[in-house]
Design an enzyme around this catalytic site. Structure first.
Site, short mmCIF file in Angstrom:
data_model
loop_
_atom_site.label_atom_id
_atom_site.label_comp_id
_atom_site.label_asym_id
_atom_site.label_seq_id
_atom_site.Cartn_x
_atom_site.Cartn_y
_atom_site.Cartn_z
N SER A 134 3.31 -6.06 -5.91
CA SER A 134 3.25 -5.05 -4.87
C SER A 134 1.78 -4.69 -4.68
O SER A 134 0.92 -5.56 -4.63
CB SER A 134 4.10 -3.84 -5.27
OG SER A 134 4.06 -2.84 -4.30
N TYR A 148 0.70 -4.07 6.36
CA TYR A 148 0.62 -4.44 4.94
C TYR A 148 1.23 -3.33 4.09
O TYR A 148 2.04 -3.59 3.19
CB TYR A 148 -0.83 -4.70 4.53
CG TYR A 148 -0.96 -5.12 3.09
CD1 TYR A 148 -0.71 -6.42 2.70
CD2 TYR A 148 -1.33 -4.19 2.11
CE1 TYR A 148 -0.81 -6.81 1.37
CE2 TYR A 148 -1.43 -4.57 0.78
CZ TYR A 148 -1.18 -5.88 0.42
OH TYR A 148 -1.27 -6.25 -0.91
N LYS A 152 4.66 -3.65 1.60
CA LYS A 152 4.68 -3.33 0.16
C LYS A 152 5.59 -2.14 -0.14
O LYS A 152 6.22 -2.09 -1.20
CB LYS A 152 3.25 -3.08 -0.33
CG LYS A 152 2.35 -4.31 -0.26
CD LYS A 152 2.93 -5.49 -1.03
CE LYS A 152 1.98 -6.67 -1.08
NZ LYS A 152 2.54 -7.83 -1.81
#
Length: 272
Positions: A134, A148, A152
């Site tokens: 992660s 992004y 995650k």
């Protein structure tokens, strides 16, 4: 005792560094990459201890086939490290549909497909450890990394749930959450949106806040990863780097204050 470790995105960065560290100490490694030629140096040095596989993690069928090949080759898979992924830089408004889908396809769905492929193998074995790469940005956010961040955050929710589902089968799950490191994640492997001038100042402020000390040395993470896979009771979450912990602590303290401020409004919304 030697372990068999399946790691994606092994062509460079964390993936290459960790794969070599595992091989150096005598583990077996299934190393995957889109370009299998990037793994030739590992094969030349470590021979039969490494199984190189060409793999695009976005291909669900190929993910299941790769796991089956690894199982047939080594007989067991003790650890899966879902490391493949990339960064997309740009504001949310600037992000095209294709860029958004590509970001989620690799960072989230590719990880999901491999997780689904490995669980039956580990369940049959009665043991296993799934490690999801992660980011600290799966817990907190930074501007101009919105997609992004979102990918995650999705990995965090998926993996926390997974941990509760597979624990009875002897399978552990860990989210590894690095801060920035001097890999090429923000360099040649990164993608960028088409820039809009309205966001120039936000981007300038973002870059101005970064210093050389903001980024860790990727080689320094090796000991932490080795300790993690050797642990009999691994954590659900492992932050990497000295920036991550104070950053998360500060943001979560602010969230707690805000929840407290609105607590009566929240409770009243329950209706009884």
């Amino acid at each position: 005792m030697a372990k068999t470790i399946f790691i994606t995105g092994a062509s460079r960065g964390f993936g290459k560094i960790w794969a070599e560290a595992f091989l150096k100490r005598g583990d077996n490694v299934v190393a995957t990459a889109r370009d299998i030629n990037s793994l030739s140096d590992l094969v030349a040095t470590y021979g039969r201890a490494v199984l190189p596989l060409q793999l695009d993690v976005n291909d669900r069928t190929a993910d299941f086939e790769a796991v089956q090949k690894a199982k047939e080759h080594f007989g067991t898979i003790d650890v899966l490290i879902n490391n493949a992924g990339f960064g997309l830089f740009g504001s949310i408004e600037e992000t095209s549909e294709q860029q958004a889908r590509d970001q989620m396809e690799t960072n989230f769905f590719g990880l999901l497909w491999l997780t689904q492929a490995i669980v039956p193998v580990m369940r049959a074995q009665g043991h296993g450890h799934i490690i999801q790469l992660s980011s600290v940005l799966g817990l907190v956010t930074l501007p101009v990394l919105g997609l992004y961040n979102a990918s995650k955050f999705a990995v965090e929710g998926l993996s926390e749930t997974l941990a509760t589902e597979v624990k009875p089968f002897g399978i552990n799950v860990t989210l590894v959450e690095p801060n920035g490191f001097t890999t090429d994640w923000a360099g040649s492997s990164a993608f960028h949106t088409e820039s809009m001038p309205e966001y120039d100042q936000i981007k300038a402020d973002f870059h101005a806040g970064l210093t050389p000390d903001s980024f860790g040395k990727p080689e320094a993470t090796t000991d932490a990863i080795l300790k993690l896979i050797d642990s009999n009771n691994p954590p659900l979450r492992l932050l990497l780097g000295k920036v991550a912990y104070p950053f998360v602590k500060q943001v979560y303290a602010s969230r707690h204050d805000e929840w407290n401020e609105w607590e009566t409004v929240s409770a009243a919304a329950h209706g009884h």
